[in-house]
Design a protein around this motif. Structure first.
Motif, short mmCIF file in Angstrom:
data_model
loop_
_atom_site.label_atom_id
_atom_site.label_comp_id
_atom_site.label_asym_id
_atom_site.label_seq_id
_atom_site.Cartn_x
_atom_site.Cartn_y
_atom_site.Cartn_z
N LEU A 136 -66.06 98.15 7.50
CA LEU A 136 -66.03 99.51 6.99
C LEU A 136 -67.01 100.39 7.77
O LEU A 136 -66.79 101.57 7.93
CB LEU A 136 -66.40 99.52 5.50
CG LEU A 136 -66.36 100.86 4.79
CD1 LEU A 136 -64.96 101.44 4.82
CD2 LEU A 136 -66.83 100.69 3.35
N VAL A 137 -68.08 99.77 8.26
CA VAL A 137 -69.10 100.54 8.97
C VAL A 137 -69.72 99.69 10.09
O VAL A 137 -69.86 98.48 9.95
CB VAL A 137 -70.20 101.04 8.00
CG1 VAL A 137 -70.96 99.89 7.37
CG2 VAL A 137 -71.17 101.99 8.67
N GLY A 145 -75.09 104.75 11.13
CA GLY A 145 -73.84 104.02 10.99
C GLY A 145 -72.65 104.91 11.25
O GLY A 145 -72.74 106.13 11.15
N VAL A 146 -71.56 104.28 11.58
CA VAL A 146 -70.31 104.97 11.79
C VAL A 146 -69.27 104.32 10.89
O VAL A 146 -69.04 103.10 10.98
CB VAL A 146 -69.84 104.87 13.27
CG1 VAL A 146 -68.49 105.52 13.45
CG2 VAL A 146 -70.88 105.47 14.19
N PRO A 182 -68.61 94.32 6.70
CA PRO A 182 -67.26 94.21 6.13
C PRO A 182 -67.11 95.02 4.84
O PRO A 182 -68.08 95.24 4.11
CB PRO A 182 -67.12 92.72 5.83
CG PRO A 182 -68.21 92.04 6.56
CD PRO A 182 -69.30 93.04 6.73
N ARG A 183 -65.89 95.44 4.58
CA ARG A 183 -65.60 96.14 3.33
C ARG A 183 -66.08 95.34 2.13
O ARG A 183 -66.56 95.90 1.16
CB ARG A 183 -64.09 96.38 3.20
CG ARG A 183 -63.57 97.44 4.10
CD ARG A 183 -62.02 97.52 3.99
NE ARG A 183 -61.51 98.55 4.85
CZ ARG A 183 -61.34 98.41 6.16
NH1 ARG A 183 -61.65 97.28 6.76
NH2 ARG A 183 -60.88 99.41 6.89
N PRO A 241 -62.12 90.61 16.27
CA PRO A 241 -61.34 90.71 15.04
C PRO A 241 -62.15 91.22 13.83
O PRO A 241 -61.58 91.74 12.88
CB PRO A 241 -60.88 89.27 14.79
CG PRO A 241 -60.92 88.62 16.12
CD PRO A 241 -62.05 89.28 16.86
N ALA A 242 -63.47 91.12 13.88
CA ALA A 242 -64.30 91.61 12.78
C ALA A 242 -64.15 93.11 12.57
O ALA A 242 -64.38 93.61 11.47
CB ALA A 242 -65.76 91.25 13.03
#
Length: 155
Positions: free
Chosen positions: A69-70, A46-47, A17-18, A63-64
């Protein structure tokens, strides 16, 4: 669930998560990645993405993804005789280390996840699982369509 299948490359992942990256957990995140790569010989990729817009209609996407962010993937590769040990290392040590960085343990992208993930319904499908199971049971009541961590496979 036993560790009976083998592959050349064992993987596991988490959607980061961000809040983990941009919040105050950055140092712990970097330390965990360093430990995975040095202590366990894991590779990390990672993407980065931005899918924060909510869909106009409900869909099956975990939903996650909306808060991530990655998508971080870790993997091990060893002599094929080490595959079972690496499966256990991924499931019991490396993925839990990533999950420990995320409140509630986090989620993962199904196609890059550890197939032995013990909480796969929540991790791969999130709050959508129960709705998807109803759809699965309606259109495939005999359970003909199957894969290890697909909706309904626990049956």
């Amino acid at each position: 669930m036993g560790f009976t299948k083998t592959a050349e490359y064992q993987i596991g992942s988490r959607l980061i998560p961000r809040s983990v990256i941009l919040g105050g957990a950055g140092a712990g995140f970097v330390a965990a990645l360093r430990e995975i790569s040095t202590q366990y010989g894991g590779t990390i990729s990672g993407v980065l993405f931005n899918v924060s817009r909510a869909p106009a209609v409900p869909n099956a996407v975990n939903p996650a993804f909306r808060e991530a962010l990655v998508s971080l993937v870790v993997g091990t590769y060893e002599d094929p005789r080490q595959n079972i040990a690496n499966q256990k290392l991924m499931t019991d040590t490396i993925v839990p280390k990533l999950a420990g960085l995320i409140p509630g343990g986090g989620s993962a992208y199904l196609n890059e996840g550890d197939p032995w993930e013990p909480r796969w319904q929540k991790v791969f499908y999130g709050k959508n699982y129960d709705r998807l199971l109803k759809v699965k049971n309606k259109y495939d009541p005999s359970g003909i369509l199957y894969s290890l961590t697909s909706v309904g496979s626990e049956a």
